[in-house]
Design a protein around this motif. Structure first.
Motif, PDB file in Angstrom:
ATOM      1  N   PHE A  81       0.830  -1.242  -0.095  1.00  0.00           N
ATOM      2  CA  PHE A  81      -0.127  -0.061   0.008  1.00  0.00           C
ATOM      3  C   PHE A  81       0.765   1.316  -0.002  1.00  0.00           C
ATOM      4  O   PHE A  81       1.757   1.286   0.362  1.00  0.00           O
ATOM      5  CB  PHE A  81      -0.894   0.057   0.983  1.00  0.00           C
ATOM      6  CG  PHE A  81      -1.896  -1.046   1.056  1.00  0.00           C
ATOM      7  CD1 PHE A  81      -3.183  -1.079   0.523  1.00  0.00           C
ATOM      8  CD2 PHE A  81      -1.678  -2.232   2.026  1.00  0.00           C
ATOM      9  CE1 PHE A  81      -4.025  -1.867   0.423  1.00  0.00           C
ATOM     10  CE2 PHE A  81      -2.591  -3.440   1.982  1.00  0.00           C
ATOM     11  CZ  PHE A  81      -3.996  -3.138   1.363  1.00  0.00           C
ATOM     12  N   GLN A  82       0.331   2.299  -0.461  1.00  0.00           N
ATOM     13  CA  GLN A  82       0.639   3.600  -0.362  1.00  0.00           C
ATOM     14  C   GLN A  82       1.134   4.098   1.071  1.00  0.00           C
ATOM     15  O   GLN A  82       2.154   4.549   1.423  1.00  0.00           O
ATOM     16  CB  GLN A  82      -0.301   4.810  -0.778  1.00  0.00           C
ATOM     17  CG  GLN A  82       0.227   6.152  -0.770  1.00  0.00           C
ATOM     18  CD  GLN A  82      -0.938   7.107  -1.318  1.00  0.00           C
ATOM     19  OE1 GLN A  82      -1.745   6.539  -1.762  1.00  0.00           O
ATOM     20  NE2 GLN A  82      -0.620   8.197  -0.947  1.00  0.00           N
ATOM     21  N   ALA A 147       5.469  -8.531   1.602  1.00  0.00           N
ATOM     22  CA  ALA A 147       4.630  -9.065   0.574  1.00  0.00           C
ATOM     23  C   ALA A 147       5.590 -10.275   0.160  1.00  0.00           C
ATOM     24  O   ALA A 147       5.078 -11.470  -0.390  1.00  0.00           O
ATOM     25  CB  ALA A 147       4.335  -8.160  -0.458  1.00  0.00           C
ATOM     26  N   LEU A 148       6.950 -10.174   0.032  1.00  0.00           N
ATOM     27  CA  LEU A 148       7.831 -11.078  -0.580  1.00  0.00           C
ATOM     28  C   LEU A 148       7.804 -12.362   0.038  1.00  0.00           C
ATOM     29  O   LEU A 148       7.847 -13.617  -0.610  1.00  0.00           O
ATOM     30  CB  LEU A 148       9.238 -10.562  -0.779  1.00  0.00           C
ATOM     31  CG  LEU A 148       9.702  -9.616  -1.570  1.00  0.00           C
ATOM     32  CD1 LEU A 148      11.049  -9.128  -1.450  1.00  0.00           C
ATOM     33  CD2 LEU A 148       9.632 -10.186  -3.139  1.00  0.00           C
ATOM     34  N   VAL A 149       7.732 -12.314   1.502  1.00  0.00           N
ATOM     35  CA  VAL A 149       7.993 -13.799   2.123  1.00  0.00           C
ATOM     36  C   VAL A 149       6.900 -14.559   1.809  1.00  0.00           C
ATOM     37  O   VAL A 149       6.531 -16.038   2.157  1.00  0.00           O
ATOM     38  CB  VAL A 149       8.163 -13.502   3.793  1.00  0.00           C
ATOM     39  CG1 VAL A 149       9.276 -13.023   3.834  1.00  0.00           C
ATOM     40  CG2 VAL A 149       6.521 -12.955   4.212  1.00  0.00           C
ATOM     41  N   LEU A 156       0.466  -6.914  -5.922  1.00  0.00           N
ATOM     42  CA  LEU A 156      -0.393  -5.651  -6.347  1.00  0.00           C
ATOM     43  C   LEU A 156       0.488  -4.284  -5.409  1.00  0.00           C
ATOM     44  O   LEU A 156       0.297  -4.611  -4.232  1.00  0.00           O
ATOM     45  CB  LEU A 156      -1.655  -5.827  -5.894  1.00  0.00           C
ATOM     46  CG  LEU A 156      -2.475  -7.126  -6.585  1.00  0.00           C
ATOM     47  CD1 LEU A 156      -4.041  -6.958  -5.870  1.00  0.00           C
ATOM     48  CD2 LEU A 156      -2.376  -7.083  -7.598  1.00  0.00           C
ATOM     49  N   PHE A 157       0.737  -3.498  -6.397  1.00  0.00           N
ATOM     50  CA  PHE A 157       1.203  -2.464  -5.715  1.00  0.00           C
ATOM     51  C   PHE A 157       0.269  -0.932  -5.892  1.00  0.00           C
ATOM     52  O   PHE A 157      -0.166  -0.769  -7.063  1.00  0.00           O
ATOM     53  CB  PHE A 157       2.602  -1.793  -6.359  1.00  0.00           C
ATOM     54  CG  PHE A 157       3.769  -2.841  -5.718  1.00  0.00           C
ATOM     55  CD1 PHE A 157       4.638  -2.235  -5.060  1.00  0.00           C
ATOM     56  CD2 PHE A 157       3.895  -3.879  -6.404  1.00  0.00           C
ATOM     57  CE1 PHE A 157       5.801  -3.313  -4.648  1.00  0.00           C
ATOM     58  CE2 PHE A 157       4.883  -4.872  -6.127  1.00  0.00           C
ATOM     59  CZ  PHE A 157       5.910  -4.552  -5.157  1.00  0.00           C
ATOM     60  N   THR A 186       4.982 -11.615 -11.070  1.00  0.00           N
ATOM     61  CA  THR A 186       3.838 -10.830 -11.859  1.00  0.00           C
ATOM     62  C   THR A 186       3.312  -9.640 -10.904  1.00  0.00           C
ATOM     63  O   THR A 186       3.175 -10.078  -9.722  1.00  0.00           O
ATOM     64  CB  THR A 186       2.562 -12.045 -12.358  1.00  0.00           C
ATOM     65  OG1 THR A 186       3.138 -13.067 -12.644  1.00  0.00           O
ATOM     66  CG2 THR A 186       1.535 -11.350 -12.876  1.00  0.00           C
ATOM     67  N   ILE A 187       3.552  -8.668 -11.394  1.00  0.00           N
ATOM     68  CA  ILE A 187       3.094  -7.350 -10.736  1.00  0.00           C
ATOM     69  C   ILE A 187       2.135  -6.634 -11.463  1.00  0.00           C
ATOM     70  O   ILE A 187       2.151  -6.390 -12.585  1.00  0.00           O
ATOM     71  CB  ILE A 187       4.252  -6.617 -10.587  1.00  0.00           C
ATOM     72  CG1 ILE A 187       5.530  -7.456  -9.839  1.00  0.00           C
ATOM     73  CG2 ILE A 187       4.039  -5.253  -9.631  1.00  0.00           C
ATOM     74  CD1 ILE A 187       6.669  -6.971  -9.458  1.00  0.00           C
ATOM     75  N   VAL A 188       1.113  -5.981 -10.413  1.00  0.00           N
ATOM     76  CA  VAL A 188       0.117  -5.174 -11.132  1.00  0.00           C
ATOM     77  C   VAL A 188       0.349  -3.787 -10.222  1.00  0.00           C
ATOM     78  O   VAL A 188       0.264  -3.862  -9.165  1.00  0.00           O
ATOM     79  CB  VAL A 188      -1.190  -5.613 -10.965  1.00  0.00           C
ATOM     80  CG1 VAL A 188      -2.374  -4.521 -11.502  1.00  0.00           C
ATOM     81  CG2 VAL A 188      -1.583  -6.796 -11.670  1.00  0.00           C
TER      82      VAL A 188
END
Length: 368
Positions: A81-82, A147-149, A156-157, A186-188
């Motif tokens: 999140f921001q 998020a990575l773990v 999602l960013f 895979t990133i959005v």
């Protein structure tokens, strides 16, 4: 990692449509950036993918699984999140491992996952600190580590860099790009910053008013924009949109810009067959600033020399931004750092018509 398929997705609140039949396919390992002005629907679409909001129509698939009705916890996604959303009473290591603990992952596996993520993000020395002791960039790395773990199917960013200062944003862009290259994730990614979109994405989805305007690689979106909105939104300075007319003279197509004594007539290089339909008609000629005043261009057959008057020069160091009078129309150009001319001075500049894009005057859609 996994693919993502958004098919005919709609979102409405009562009679107000927020998203209108969005169709996007994201392949495994793609870095998709959703970009557009505030209120275009990009964050709403991200929320629908995450399961934080419900669809009004259409379908979302992660891999081969339809996820329309799945709870966010069942979608195997991780969101950054921001606002970072870190627990202030926990250490960095505890923040990163908290989600794994909730999933009953064993302590040895949690510790290994935290160490691996911390090493990747270069925050090993911060694991015992609290979020309040960290800079903005360090907090963002912790949020990414959390998020990575998870090893999710999709990351999602949501505008993760908007709270950072300009220099830190540039540094974090580089780190996120490195991360994607290492993981093949895979990133959005949602942003309103077109520079972020161009530098990070393997594919860009440009949105406006809840409508997908164009989906393509950064090069496609930049060089062959689908319409005048994409042309002006992507790029800084934005693409010049020049009122013009197509005529045929001596067997060749010509572009006529301006009227009266300042009018310019330029012979065009070979054009798509669709342009033939516009002979005698008005069009919008799109030229990027760097296509005006070119010094080195391989496609010499598409180079034309045009008379201009320099109105304003803005040295930036590596180059000079200029405002020019071209056929009585004000345009922007990106010129060399050692520009020899002065404001108010008429001169001749070479224009790379290989980079010319033509738009229909009424629909504002690219002619191709």
């Amino acid at each position: 990692m996994s693919s993502l398929h958004v098919s005919k997705v709609r979102k409405a609140y009562g009679s107000t449509e927020i998203l209108r039949e969005i169709n996007i396919d994201v392949e495994d390992g793609d870095f998709l950036v959703l970009v557009g002005p505030s209120g275009c629907g990009k964050s709403t679409l991200l929320s629908l993918i995450a399961g934080l909001d419900t669809l009004s129509g259409g379908e979302i698939r992660i891999g081969n699984d339809k996820v329309n009705d799945l709870h966010p916890s069942e979608r195997d996604i991780a969101m950054v999140f921001q606002s970072y959303a870190l627990y202030p009473n926990m250490s960095v290591g505890q923040n990163i491992s908290f989600g794994l603990e909730m999933r009953k992952v064993s302590k040895p596996d949690r510790e290994k996952a935290v160490q691996d993520a911390a090493r990747l993000l270069q925050i090993e020395h911060l694991l015992d600190r609290r979020p309040g002791q960290l800079s903005g960039g360090q907090r963002q790395r912790v949020a990414m580590g959390r998020a990575l773990v998870r090893h999710p199917k999709i990351f999602l960013f949501d505008e993760p860099l908007s709270n950072l200062d300009a220099k830190l944003r540039v540094d974090m862009r580089t780190e996120i790009k490195k991360l994607h290259q290492r993981l093949g994730a895979t990133i959005v990614y949602v942003t309103h910053d077109q520079i972020e979109a161009m530098t990070l994405a393997t594919r860009i989805a440009v949105m406006k008013g809840g409508v997908l305007q164009q989906l393509g690689t950064p090069a496609e979106v930049y060089n062959t924009p689908a319409n005048t909105f994409v042309a002006t939104f992507m790029g800084s300075p934005s693409m010049n949109l020049i009122p013009a007319r197509i005529e045929r003279m001596n067997g060749a197509l010509h572009l006529q810009v301006g009227e009266g004594q300042k009018a310019i007539d330029v012979e065009l290089p070979p054009q798509p067959a669709a342009v033939e339909r516009y002979i005698g008609e008005k069009v919008i000629a799109g030229l990027r600033p760097e296509a005006i005043g070119v010094e080195n261009e391989r496609a010499t057959s598409a180079l034309r020399t045009v008379p201009v008057t320099i109105n304003v020069l803005e040295p930036t160091g590596p180059d000079t931004l200029a405002v020019l009078d071209l056929g009585g129309i004000e345009v922007s150009a990106r010129l060399g750092a050692d520009m020899p001319h002065a404001p108010g001075e008429p001169c001749e500049l070479r224009v790379a018509l290989s980079k010319l894009v033509l738009f229909d005057t009424d629909t504002e859609v690219r002619i191709h």
